[in-house]
Structure formats: C-alpha cells, structure tokens
Design a protein around this motif. Structure first.
Motif, PDB file in Angstrom:
ATOM      1  N   ASP A  31       0.858  -1.190   0.000  1.00  0.00           N
ATOM      2  CA  ASP A  31       0.000   0.000   0.000  1.00  0.00           C
ATOM      3  C   ASP A  31       0.892   1.238   0.000  1.00  0.00           C
ATOM      4  OD1 ASP A  31      -2.509   1.181  -0.076  1.00  0.00           O
ATOM      5  OD2 ASP A  31      -2.556   1.456   2.096  1.00  0.00           O
ATOM      6  N   TYR A  32       1.366   1.590  -1.183  1.00  0.00           N
ATOM      7  CA  TYR A  32       2.426   2.587  -1.284  1.00  0.00           C
ATOM      8  C   TYR A  32       1.949   4.025  -1.150  1.00  0.00           C
ATOM      9  CZ  TYR A  32       0.838   2.419  -6.178  1.00  0.00           C
ATOM     10  OH  TYR A  32       0.081   2.421  -7.319  1.00  0.00           O
ATOM     11  N   HIS A  33       0.626   4.247  -1.084  1.00  0.00           N
ATOM     12  CA  HIS A  33       0.133   5.616  -0.864  1.00  0.00           C
ATOM     13  C   HIS A  33      -1.166   5.553  -0.064  1.00  0.00           C
ATOM     14  CE1 HIS A  33      -0.828   9.810  -1.411  1.00  0.00           C
ATOM     15  NE2 HIS A  33      -1.987   9.485  -1.944  1.00  0.00           N
ATOM     16  N   PHE A 152       3.794  -3.577   3.079  1.00  0.00           N
ATOM     17  CA  PHE A 152       4.371  -2.233   3.133  1.00  0.00           C
ATOM     18  C   PHE A 152       3.265  -1.197   3.222  1.00  0.00           C
ATOM     19  CE2 PHE A 152       5.644   1.682   0.912  1.00  0.00           C
ATOM     20  CZ  PHE A 152       6.724   2.059   1.692  1.00  0.00           C
ATOM     21  N   VAL A 153       3.489  -0.175   4.050  1.00  0.00           N
ATOM     22  CA  VAL A 153       2.571   0.952   4.167  1.00  0.00           C
ATOM     23  C   VAL A 153       3.376   2.234   3.957  1.00  0.00           C
ATOM     24  CG1 VAL A 153       1.014   2.246   5.679  1.00  0.00           C
ATOM     25  CG2 VAL A 153       1.066  -0.258   5.793  1.00  0.00           C
ATOM     26  N   GLY A 154       2.959   3.034   2.977  1.00  0.00           N
ATOM     27  CA  GLY A 154       3.570   4.343   2.758  1.00  0.00           C
ATOM     28  C   GLY A 154       2.600   5.428   3.166  1.00  0.00           C
ATOM     29  N   THR A 155       2.864   6.089   4.292  1.00  0.00           N
ATOM     30  CA  THR A 155       1.978   7.142   4.773  1.00  0.00           C
ATOM     31  C   THR A 155       2.280   8.446   4.027  1.00  0.00           C
ATOM     32  OG1 THR A 155       3.487   7.761   6.573  1.00  0.00           O
ATOM     33  CG2 THR A 155       1.836   6.057   7.035  1.00  0.00           C
ATOM     34  N   THR A 156       1.574   9.513   4.364  1.00  0.00           N
ATOM     35  CA  THR A 156       1.739  10.807   3.695  1.00  0.00           C
ATOM     36  C   THR A 156       2.109  11.836   4.753  1.00  0.00           C
ATOM     37  OG1 THR A 156       0.032  10.137   2.121  1.00  0.00           O
ATOM     38  CG2 THR A 156       0.611  12.459   2.160  1.00  0.00           C
ATOM     39  N   ASP A 157       3.304  12.445   4.625  1.00  0.00           N
ATOM     40  CA  ASP A 157       3.851  13.226   5.728  1.00  0.00           C
ATOM     41  C   ASP A 157       4.433  14.558   5.243  1.00  0.00           C
ATOM     42  OD1 ASP A 157       3.935  10.894   7.922  1.00  0.00           O
ATOM     43  OD2 ASP A 157       4.601  10.103   6.000  1.00  0.00           O
ATOM     44  N   VAL A 178       6.724   0.239   7.549  1.00  0.00           N
ATOM     45  CA  VAL A 178       5.932   1.466   7.467  1.00  0.00           C
ATOM     46  C   VAL A 178       6.902   2.621   7.253  1.00  0.00           C
ATOM     47  CG1 VAL A 178       4.263   2.970   8.605  1.00  0.00           C
ATOM     48  CG2 VAL A 178       4.213   0.500   9.045  1.00  0.00           C
ATOM     49  N   SER A 179       6.771   3.323   6.136  1.00  0.00           N
ATOM     50  CA  SER A 179       7.700   4.388   5.794  1.00  0.00           C
ATOM     51  C   SER A 179       6.955   5.689   5.522  1.00  0.00           C
ATOM     52  CB  SER A 179       8.524   4.020   4.559  1.00  0.00           C
ATOM     53  OG  SER A 179       9.347   2.911   4.816  1.00  0.00           O
ATOM     54  N   PRO A 180       7.601   6.816   5.807  1.00  0.00           N
ATOM     55  CA  PRO A 180       6.982   8.101   5.459  1.00  0.00           C
ATOM     56  C   PRO A 180       7.073   8.353   3.960  1.00  0.00           C
ATOM     57  CG  PRO A 180       9.175   8.472   6.335  1.00  0.00           C
ATOM     58  CD  PRO A 180       8.918   6.991   6.451  1.00  0.00           C
ATOM     59  N   SER A 181       6.154   9.144   3.447  1.00  0.00           N
ATOM     60  CA  SER A 181       6.238   9.669   2.083  1.00  0.00           C
ATOM     61  C   SER A 181       6.203  11.188   2.158  1.00  0.00           C
ATOM     62  CB  SER A 181       5.077   9.159   1.223  1.00  0.00           C
ATOM     63  OG  SER A 181       5.123   7.757   1.086  1.00  0.00           O
ATOM     64  N   TRP A 182       6.999  11.811   1.352  1.00  0.00           N
ATOM     65  CA  TRP A 182       7.243  13.257   1.385  1.00  0.00           C
ATOM     66  C   TRP A 182       6.134  13.993   0.648  1.00  0.00           C
ATOM     67  CZ3 TRP A 182      11.177  16.548   3.095  1.00  0.00           C
ATOM     68  CH2 TRP A 182      11.414  17.727   2.395  1.00  0.00           C
ATOM     69  N   ARG A 183       5.381  14.853   1.362  1.00  0.00           N
ATOM     70  CA  ARG A 183       4.261  15.606   0.759  1.00  0.00           C
ATOM     71  C   ARG A 183       4.481  17.107   1.005  1.00  0.00           C
ATOM     72  NH1 ARG A 183      -1.122  14.002  -1.070  1.00  0.00           N
ATOM     73  NH2 ARG A 183      -2.177  15.936  -1.611  1.00  0.00           N
ATOM     74  N   SER A 229      16.446   8.835   5.896  1.00  0.00           N
ATOM     75  CA  SER A 229      17.014   8.018   6.970  1.00  0.00           C
ATOM     76  C   SER A 229      15.970   7.104   7.595  1.00  0.00           C
ATOM     77  CB  SER A 229      17.633   8.918   8.055  1.00  0.00           C
ATOM     78  OG  SER A 229      16.631   9.552   8.831  1.00  0.00           O
ATOM     79  N   LEU A 230      14.689   7.455   7.423  1.00  0.00           N
ATOM     80  CA  LEU A 230      13.600   6.638   7.976  1.00  0.00           C
ATOM     81  C   LEU A 230      12.894   5.826   6.888  1.00  0.00           C
ATOM     82  CD1 LEU A 230      12.257   9.174  10.605  1.00  0.00           C
ATOM     83  CD2 LEU A 230      13.387   7.003  11.063  1.00  0.00           C
ATOM     84  N   GLY A 231      13.580   5.665   5.752  1.00  0.00           N
ATOM     85  CA  GLY A 231      13.085   4.733   4.739  1.00  0.00           C
ATOM     86  C   GLY A 231      12.168   5.299   3.695  1.00  0.00           C
ATOM     87  N   CYS A 232      12.066   6.628   3.580  1.00  0.00           N
ATOM     88  CA  CYS A 232      11.185   7.217   2.575  1.00  0.00           C
ATOM     89  C   CYS A 232      11.624   6.788   1.187  1.00  0.00           C
ATOM     90  CB  CYS A 232      11.208   8.742   2.695  1.00  0.00           C
ATOM     91  SG  CYS A 232      10.135   9.578   1.507  1.00  0.00           S
ATOM     92  N   ARG A 233      10.653   6.388   0.368  1.00  0.00           N
ATOM     93  CA  ARG A 233      10.941   5.959  -0.997  1.00  0.00           C
ATOM     94  C   ARG A 233      10.136   6.733  -2.033  1.00  0.00           C
ATOM     95  NH1 ARG A 233      15.084   4.835  -1.528  1.00  0.00           N
ATOM     96  NH2 ARG A 233      14.686   3.819  -3.529  1.00  0.00           N
TER      97      ARG A 233
END
Length: 466
Positions: A31-33, A152-157, A178-183, A229-233
């Motif tokens: 779940d990448y987004h 996998f979980v990609g949140t929105t941050d 669980v990784s952050p995603s850059w918004r 550093s926290l795994g953002c992809r």
C-alpha cells in the motif's frame, strides 16, 4: 440470479476465476500511498466502535450521506456515533452502483464475518456485531494491518513533521514496513494564506532561518535527508494545475522574499516559483532514487459556504477540467533534458485525461525501471468498477500493462485494504474476458505471473522495497 458478493464476485469467466483464486487472491499488499495516521500504528490504536473506523475521517462516506439529505451535525458534527452510523446505514442501500456499496460490504464480510446487507433495519445488529469484535485486541491497528496481509505501508507526511511516530514504529520491531512519504504541498503553494507561517515552521524543523530562496532549498535538503534516513521511498504532490514557467533564479528569489514580507504574488509569479521548486525537488528525488507522484485536476472547495463552516478535505472537492497536457509535458521535459527525471507516477482526477496520460508516459520512459513513468491507478472519483476498468484498458492500449504498479488505498481507514481485493477482481476479470474472447493467448502461468506482478511485485521493484 447470482448470490450477492459470493466467492466469484465480479469474476465473469472461468479464466478470470482461475487468475484471481489461484494467482491474485493471496498476494501480499503493498500500500504505497495512503493517509493512515502513523500515530495509530505506533500506539496500536484500539477503536471504540465501527463509526470511529468508518466515519471518523472518510470524506467519501460524508459525501454520500450529504447526498442523502443527512444534516451536517449527523455527519461531521457532534451527534453521537451511533446516530452517524445509522444515517450512513440508511443511505447505503440507496447508493447501488457507488463503490462504497461494494467496499462497505466487503469490509463487513472480510473483517467482521457479516454476510448480510447493511441498511437502516440491520444497523443495530451490525453495530453490535462490529463493536463486539473491535473490543478484541486482535482488532487493534497493527493487527488489522497484519491480518490484511500487508507488506508495506507508505503514509503521507509533511516535510516539517518530526516523524516521531515513524521512529517509534521502527524501534518497536513491527513486522510490517511502514515508511513516510514526502508531501511538500505547503512549501509549494506560495499563494496560500498560511504560507509564511509554514515556512517559519519548516525552518524550525530544519534548524535554519529561512530568509532567502536558497535557505528554503537548504532546509528542504535537510528534511529530505531525515525522511530518507527513515526509509522514505516516494514523494507525493497534490496540485490543482501543473506549473511550467521558467524564470531566472534571481527573479524566483525576489518572488519568495516578496511573499515572506506579506505581499501577494501574481498568478505568473506563483507558477514560476512552483516550477522552480518542483524542478529542485525532482532533481533531489532522482538523485535519491525516489518516486515522484503527482496528483492533479482536483477543484478544491467549490462550495465556499460549507468550506467556511466545515473546513478542507471534508468531501466538497470535485473534478476540474484543466488543459494541462503541454505544461505537464514541459515540466517532465525540463527534468528529462538534464537527466534528472525521477521515476514518476501521474494521476489525474479527470478521467478524460486517461488517453493523454497513456500516450504521454511513452514519451518519457527510461532504463531505471520497467515503466519508469506510470499512469497511476484510478484515483478518487475514478476508483469505481468502471473507472478502474477504463484506466486499466487505457494503460493496456497505450503502454505495457504488465509493468503497472497496481492499486493503493489512498485511505485513512485501516479497513480499506479490501480495495486491493476489489481491484484484483476487476483486473482478473478484465484479463479473463480478453482470454475468454480469444483476444490473448491463454497461458495460465504467464498470465498468472503477470497478474501477481501487477498486484504486488512491480511495486516492490519500482519503489525499491526489496
């Protein structure tokens, strides 16, 4: 007449049934987004009742309830949760054809073992059944993710977020990545009234006083490093329209200073600033191997009265018609010509853009990934049965369907993982129909592997999650 939502739901042919049950059904979910709160996962949140899970932040359901004449007090107001749930249950049987009708019943069946309909008469039974199960520790946030077979979980941050809860999740040893995603929307949208205050907040997070455009870029670099550093992809951009107006860096700096001093900027100045910032960010994504996602063509808050009363992201947005093809191509080309175009996923809220996007992505492919530039999954008002079929068909007609990175939830609810099942059934039915009609060779192993790639493996490779 077929039974409602039986094991062969949406699967109209034998090839479709074989592709789904033997190949797609048990594949893990990437779940990448999504918009799940990292705090809920970090604290392994428990929910008091089904309304908290379903209605607490779901603008899809709020919009449905409004369309059924439900007062706002019983949607986003202070009415008791039981009343809000009752109003949703009363609206649902009138919404046949709406994906919520399917999603809701899939969630009831998969998570709560409820096989019947949800309506005004059954609401009390469903309320009691769901709440009894939610009281069990096996229905906590983390356990809901685990039982959904999520990998996998990609949140929105936001770039200014300290990512405290992501740190806690990773330190806890939770089995799901669980990784952050850059918004970075708040840094991009220079025209917004809270822009100056946000830039100050961003500077504090980065430990930099932002007074010049160069300071902003340095602050963003520091925050990009922290996210990485926290795994953002991946990054994600929510744009009303696509900017493509190039001005010298000196002029961009003057526009930025002007806005920091509290002055308004013209439309042309907004576009030039946004273009400059997106180009900077695109270069950074390419250097880091990140994926750039762009969502566009949403008309935000056209109902000014209810926007003032209820606020943003509450179900009042709609589809915009914006002639963006040349600007989108221009923005991609500016990055491509300097070798800085990252892996990119393009989502339009306007389904009329399907063919344009399917053709455009073929102009910007590369060797960094199979399907480096993607036409993203059917989004928001398009993630209906017909909308998904249209997006998949357009993708297949104009690109290479086997390279598609598949579905995402784009949801705030931990029960929304059934949307992946919904997508997989539609995908398998479409391919099965082509096989049944003799339009493609029926090689079950080859087609089964292709389906598994679209369900999961392509996304793992594309986002670098191996």
């Amino acid at each position: 007449m077929k039974a409602f939502m039986n094991e062969d739901f949406l699967l109209e042919s034998q090839p479709a049934r074989r592709l789904f049950h033997d190949w797609a059904e048990k594949m893990p979910i990437v779940d990448y987004h999504c918009h799940i709160e990292p705090r809920d996962i970090a604290e392994d949140r428990r929910f008091e009742n089904i309304a908290q899970v379903w209605l607490g932040g779901d603008h899809y359901k709020w919009r449905l309830m409004r369309s059924n004449g439900t007062p706002e007090e019983e949607i986003t107001g202070n009415a008791p949760d039981r009343v809000k749930f009752q109003r949703f249950a009363e609206a649902l049987p009138r919404a046949i054809g709406n994906p919520l009708y399917h999603w809701t019943h899939l969630e009831l069946k998969r998570y709560f073992d409820y096989e019947g309909p949800l309506n005004g008469e059954t609401a009390e039974q469903v309320w009691s059944l769901c709440n009894e199960k939610l009281a069990d520790p096996s229905f906590s946030a983390r356990n809901l993710i685990l039982r959904s077979n999520v990998e996998f979980v990609g949140t929105t941050d936001d770039p200014a977020d300290c990512l405290q809860f992501h740190q806690e999740i990773q330190k806890s040893g939770f089995a799901v990545r669980v990784s952050p995603s850059w918004r970075p929307d708040k840094a991009v949208k220079i025209e917004k009234t809270d822009f100056v205050a946000y830039i100050s907040q961003l500077g504090e997070s980065a430990g930099i006083e932002i007074r010049r455009f160069a300071d902003l870029l340095e602050a963003l670099k520091k925050r990009l490093d922290w996210f990485e550093s926290l795994g953002c992809r991946a990054s994600d951009h929510g744009l009303e329209g696509i900017p493509c107006r190039v001005l010298p860096e000196k002029e961009i700096g003057a526009i930025f200073r002007k806005r920091l001093e509290g002055e308004r900027v013209s439309w042309e100045e907004q576009e030039a600033y946004q273009t400059a910032l997106l180009l900077f960010l695109g270069r950074e994504y390419a250097r880091r191997g990140w994926v750039m996602q762009i969502h566009y063509s949403a008309m935000r808050n056209p109902n000014s009265r209810l926007f003032a009363a209820v606020g943003a992201d509450t179900g009042f947005d709609c589809i915009d018609i914006d002639p963006t093809a040349r600007k989108l191509a221009g923005l991609l080309d500016l990055l491509e010509r300097e070798g800085s175009l990252p892996k990119t996923v393009l989502y339009s809220l306007n389904p009329a853009d399907n063919a344009m996007l399917g053709a455009l992505i073929g102009s910007f492919q590369g060797t960094e990934a199979q399907g480096k530039v993607q036409h993203g999954s059917a989004w928001w008002f398009n993630d209906t049965k017909s909308g998904m079929e249209a997006q998949l068909t357009s993708f297949a007609n104009l690109s290479v369907l086997g390279n598609f990175i598949g579905m995402l939830t784009d949801s705030r609810s931990l029960l929304s993982y059934t949307r992946h099942e919904y997508f997989r059934r539609i995908l398998c039915n479409l391919i099965g129909r082509w096989a049944e009609n003799g339009e493609i060779f029926w090689d079950e192993e080859q087609l089964g592997n292709l389906v598994q790639d679209i369900c999961c493996r392509n996304a793992i490779r594309y986002f670098g999650l191996q």
